[in-house]
Design an enzyme around this catalytic site. Structure first.
Site, PDB file in Angstrom:
ATOM      1  N   SER A 143       0.847  -1.185   0.000  1.00 24.35           N
ATOM      2  CA  SER A 143       0.000   0.000   0.000  1.00 24.35           C
ATOM      3  C   SER A 143       0.890   1.245   0.000  1.00 24.35           C
ATOM      4  O   SER A 143       1.875   1.313  -0.729  1.00 24.35           O
ATOM      5  CB  SER A 143      -0.933  -0.018   1.215  1.00 24.35           C
ATOM      6  N   TYR A 157      -4.765   8.688  -5.820  1.00 24.78           N
ATOM      7  CA  TYR A 157      -3.824   7.623  -5.470  1.00 24.78           C
ATOM      8  C   TYR A 157      -4.223   7.004  -4.129  1.00 24.78           C
ATOM      9  O   TYR A 157      -4.248   5.776  -3.974  1.00 24.78           O
ATOM     10  CB  TYR A 157      -2.412   8.209  -5.389  1.00 24.78           C
ATOM     11  N   LYS A 161      -5.326   3.062  -3.065  1.00 23.60           N
ATOM     12  CA  LYS A 161      -4.658   2.305  -2.014  1.00 23.60           C
ATOM     13  C   LYS A 161      -5.632   1.948  -0.894  1.00 23.60           C
ATOM     14  O   LYS A 161      -5.544   0.870  -0.294  1.00 23.60           O
ATOM     15  CB  LYS A 161      -3.469   3.099  -1.468  1.00 23.60           C
TER      16      LYS A 161
END
Length: 310
Positions: A143, A157, A161
């Site tokens: 992650s 982003y 994750k």
């Protein structure tokens, strides 16, 4: 569950091996005597690295995480045909597009999610049948600090994750009865090529974002040559290896599903946990008074608890 105490080496498919964590982890694992299926979108771009991996006994296969599940199945079958199984799947490959969330095109948002979330999930689904059949295996989801607390300009982003972490937590609960372990790794700022590899939204930040923290963070990535990461990727990979194999500092800690990998993310985790706890207390009067006035129904947590106690 597979471990280094077994008589045979483990088989590790690792995605995103052309640089950064993927490259360093693949070489470390190979030098430790394990088997590695290294992958990247375009292996010929790294001929010297491919040769080094092959000299150490590994194989290198092309894999684009935006490809179909059928294409991923072919890659898994190629790797499995050499060593007969998959023991440790490391979903490391990823990409990032930075910018204010309102400036993202649908195409840009989909590319981030396809690469960082849907691709890893499809790959997990592809290797699970053989892991379940053996009641053994480890899935590692790499992650990010954005999976703890995304900075401005990194919201998309972070979303990808967070999605990967959520799926990984779900997989962990679903697969525990099959002897399969899931580990979420949260690195902070490491000396990798990420600073140079990220791209920016095609649409420039609107006038309203000028001078804000969004613009300042984007400028850091525009001038990435001036950025010095505080963490050593080799040390980070050593930590991942020990936790996955249950050796060294990871011995006896197999029950933990989350590995915070650097001091900066540890601090952000503490701060985010405090914010969550503060909000929990602030709204106690609300969440303590949402139940039905008559009778008590079962929640999913009750069902999960009952199932686990059988």
């Amino acid at each position: 569950m597979a471990s280094t105490t077994d008589s045979k080496p483990l088989v590790w498919p690792i995605t995103g091996c052309s640089a950064g964590f993927g490259k360093s982890l693949a070489l470390l694992v190979l030098k430790a005597g394990h088997h590695v299926i290294t992958t990247s979108r375009n292996p010929p771009c790294s001929p010297h690295l491919v040769k080094k991996v092959e000299e150490l006994g590994g194989i290198w296969l092309p894999l684009d995480l935006t490809s179909s599940k059928e294409e991923m199945q072919k890659v898994v079958e190629q790797g499995t045909s050499k060593w007969g199984r998959i023991d440790v799947l490391v979903n490391n490959a990823g990409m990032s597009i930075l910018g204010a969330l309102e400036d993202f095109s649908e195409q840009e948002a989909r590319l981030v999610m396809e690469t960082n979330f849907f691709g890893p999930v499809k790959l997990i689904q592809t290797v699970l049948p053989q892991m379940r059949a053996r009641h053994s295996g480890i899935i590692v989801s790499i992650s990010s600090g954005a999976g703890v607390d995304p900075s401005p300009a990194m919201g998309m982003y972070g979303a990808s994750k967070w999605a990967l972490e959520g799926a990984s937590q779900g997989f962990a609960k679903e697969l525990a009865s099959f002897g399969i372990r899931v580990l979420i790794v949260q690195p902070g700022a490491f000396t990798t090529n990420m600073m140079n590899a990220v791209t920016l939204t095609k649409k420039d930040a609107s006038v309203d974002y000028k001078g804000t923290v969004v613009e300042k963070i984007v400028d850091v990535f525009r001038n990435s040559g001036n950025f010095k990461a505080p963490n050593d990727v080799e040390k980070g990979c050593q930590g991942i290896f020990e936790v996955v194999t249950g050796t060294g500092r990871g011995a006896g800690k197999e029950g933990h599903a989350r590995l915070v990998l650097s001091q900066d993310i540890a601090q952000r985790t503490v701060e985010q946990t405090k914010r969550n706890t503060d909000a929990l207390e602030a709204f106690r009067e609300i969440w303590e008074n949402t139940g039905h006035d008559s009778g008590v129904a079962k929640s999913t947590a009750d069902i999960e608890s009952e199932a686990g106690s059988r």
